[in-house]
Motif scaffolding. Structure first.
Motif, short mmCIF file in Angstrom:
data_model
loop_
_atom_site.label_atom_id
_atom_site.label_comp_id
_atom_site.label_asym_id
_atom_site.label_seq_id
_atom_site.Cartn_x
_atom_site.Cartn_y
_atom_site.Cartn_z
N SER A 138 13.14 3.17 -18.02
CA SER A 138 11.73 3.05 -17.67
C SER A 138 10.88 3.69 -18.76
O SER A 138 11.25 4.73 -19.32
CB SER A 138 11.47 3.73 -16.33
OG SER A 138 10.12 3.66 -15.97
N ILE A 139 9.74 3.07 -19.06
CA ILE A 139 8.79 3.69 -19.99
C ILE A 139 8.04 4.80 -19.27
O ILE A 139 7.57 4.62 -18.14
CB ILE A 139 7.80 2.64 -20.53
CG1 ILE A 139 8.53 1.63 -21.40
CG2 ILE A 139 6.69 3.31 -21.33
CD1 ILE A 139 7.66 0.50 -21.89
N ASP A 173 15.55 -1.54 -31.64
CA ASP A 173 14.83 -2.55 -32.40
C ASP A 173 13.43 -2.06 -32.74
O ASP A 173 12.72 -1.50 -31.90
CB ASP A 173 14.75 -3.84 -31.57
CG ASP A 173 14.20 -5.01 -32.36
OD1 ASP A 173 13.00 -4.97 -32.70
OD2 ASP A 173 14.96 -5.95 -32.63
N GLY A 174 13.01 -2.29 -33.98
CA GLY A 174 11.71 -1.81 -34.44
C GLY A 174 10.54 -2.34 -33.64
O GLY A 174 9.50 -1.68 -33.53
N SER A 175 10.71 -3.52 -33.03
CA SER A 175 9.62 -4.08 -32.23
C SER A 175 9.36 -3.27 -30.97
O SER A 175 8.31 -3.41 -30.35
CB SER A 175 9.95 -5.53 -31.84
OG SER A 175 11.09 -5.58 -30.98
N ALA A 222 6.73 1.28 -27.76
CA ALA A 222 7.05 1.76 -26.42
C ALA A 222 7.85 3.06 -26.49
O ALA A 222 7.64 3.99 -25.70
CB ALA A 222 7.83 0.70 -25.65
N ALA A 223 8.77 3.13 -27.47
CA ALA A 223 9.56 4.36 -27.63
C ALA A 223 8.66 5.54 -27.97
O ALA A 223 8.91 6.67 -27.52
CB ALA A 223 10.61 4.16 -28.73
N ALA A 224 7.60 5.29 -28.74
CA ALA A 224 6.67 6.36 -29.09
C ALA A 224 6.00 6.95 -27.86
O ALA A 224 5.78 8.17 -27.78
CB ALA A 224 5.63 5.85 -30.08
N LEU A 225 5.68 6.10 -26.89
CA LEU A 225 5.04 6.60 -25.67
C LEU A 225 6.00 7.48 -24.87
O LEU A 225 5.62 8.53 -24.36
CB LEU A 225 4.55 5.43 -24.82
CG LEU A 225 3.49 4.53 -25.47
CD1 LEU A 225 3.07 3.43 -24.50
CD2 LEU A 225 2.29 5.35 -25.91
#
Length: 303
Positions: A183-184, A264-266, A270-273
């Motif tokens: 989950s984000i 994946d870089g795309s 979301a990973a940053a959040l």
């Protein structure tokens, strides 16, 4: 064991627009809103037969509302339940309420100020959601042959609720726990500390069948280990963040590029959040400090 990574399950046939029976008490209707964060689409759940509760009415899509109404048929809808206030879950609430006369029930939304540390990073929130009833932790909603208990599970969002169905020992987990992905958790509405506490809360409950709002469910045999693996995954991300900061300060995007090399870089946005949520937690615990307010551009270092 929680030192093993989560084993995601992406096997899922959405059967968009169909009412798919999941036992005697539950039917699933999956909306046709696939995407990188919704998988094959949002799962709306219908509880009961003669009297129905709808969990997560789904996106603002007329064809999905028609599919729900077709599955409901002549039954009375007594409650429209929202796991959390993101538009892919709430968009159809107003149309469904107008068509059925049922009240909309949801958790208490957090008021997020604009600017600074309260900068709105979560563009998915439905700012127009106006529930008829605000549910608190432990609230019960009953109908003919079913009883649902609201479980406050903040983390993905501050207002997130799961719903336990007493008759089948099942929990509808919304976006808090999903079998196909993590989950984000995005500040300011999301909180990593709250998310971890909510994982522990579900793990301590007796129900072991989990039905998420996106993708397949989790069965009794695997759900406990999966919850532990999700918690372990977040602890490893925290450890990787601390290890990276030991090498020197960095902004969240810089840290993501170094830590999420397997992603994946795309998906790095979301990973940053989610990494920002780890940063927020560590700042609150006094482990790291920043040269400005909590944001993606602030440079952080170990305290």
């Amino acid at each position: 064991m929680d030192d093993a990574p989560p084993r995601f399950d992406r096997r899922f046939e959405p059967r968009h627009g169909e009412a798919v029976a999941i036992g005697d008490h539950v039917r699933r209707v999956t909306a046709r809103n696939p995407g990188p964060f919704t998988f094959h689409g949002t799962n709306s759940f219908l509880i009961g037969r003669d009297e129905v509760a709808v969990i997560d009415p789904g996106p603002d899509d007329g064809s999905h509302v028609e599919a729900l109404l077709s599955a409901i048929g002549s039954a009375r809808v007594s409650a429209i339940l929202i796991t959390h206030g993101h538009r892919d879950h709430t968009g159809a609430a107003a149309a469904l309420a107008a068509a059925t006369g049922a009240p909309v029930l949801a958790g208490p939304a957090r008021v997020v100020p604009d600017g600074g540390a309260g900068e709105r990073l979560d563009a998915a929130r439905d700012a127009g959601l106006r529930p008829d009833v605000i549910l608190s932790d432990g609230a019960r909603i009953s109908g003919d042959g079913w009883t649902l208990e609201a479980i406050a599970t903040p983390g993905h969002t501050a207002d997130h609720l799961c719903f336990a169905l007493a008759e089948t020992a099942t929990i509808f987990t919304g976006d808090h726990v999903m079998a196909w992905s993590t989950s984000i958790v995005a500040p300011p509405d999301g909180s990593m500390a709250a998310y971890m506490a909510s994982l522990a809360k579900l793990a301590a409950r007796p129900e072991r069948r989990l039905l998420p709002a996106h993708g397949p469910g989790l069965c009794e045999a695997t759900s406990a280990a999966y919850l532990a693996a999700l918690a372990g995954h977040r602890r490893r991300r925290e450890a990787a963040l601390i290890a990276q900061l030991e090498a020197g300060p960095g902004t969240v995007p810089e840290l993501v590029a170094a830590i999420y090399v397997d992603v994946d870089g795309s998906l790095h946005g979301a990973a940053a959040l989610s990494l920002l949520a780890h940063v927020e937690d560590l700042v609150e615990r006094g482990r790291i400090v920043g040269d400005g307010p909590l944001s993606l551009s602030t440079r952080f270092r170990l305290a």
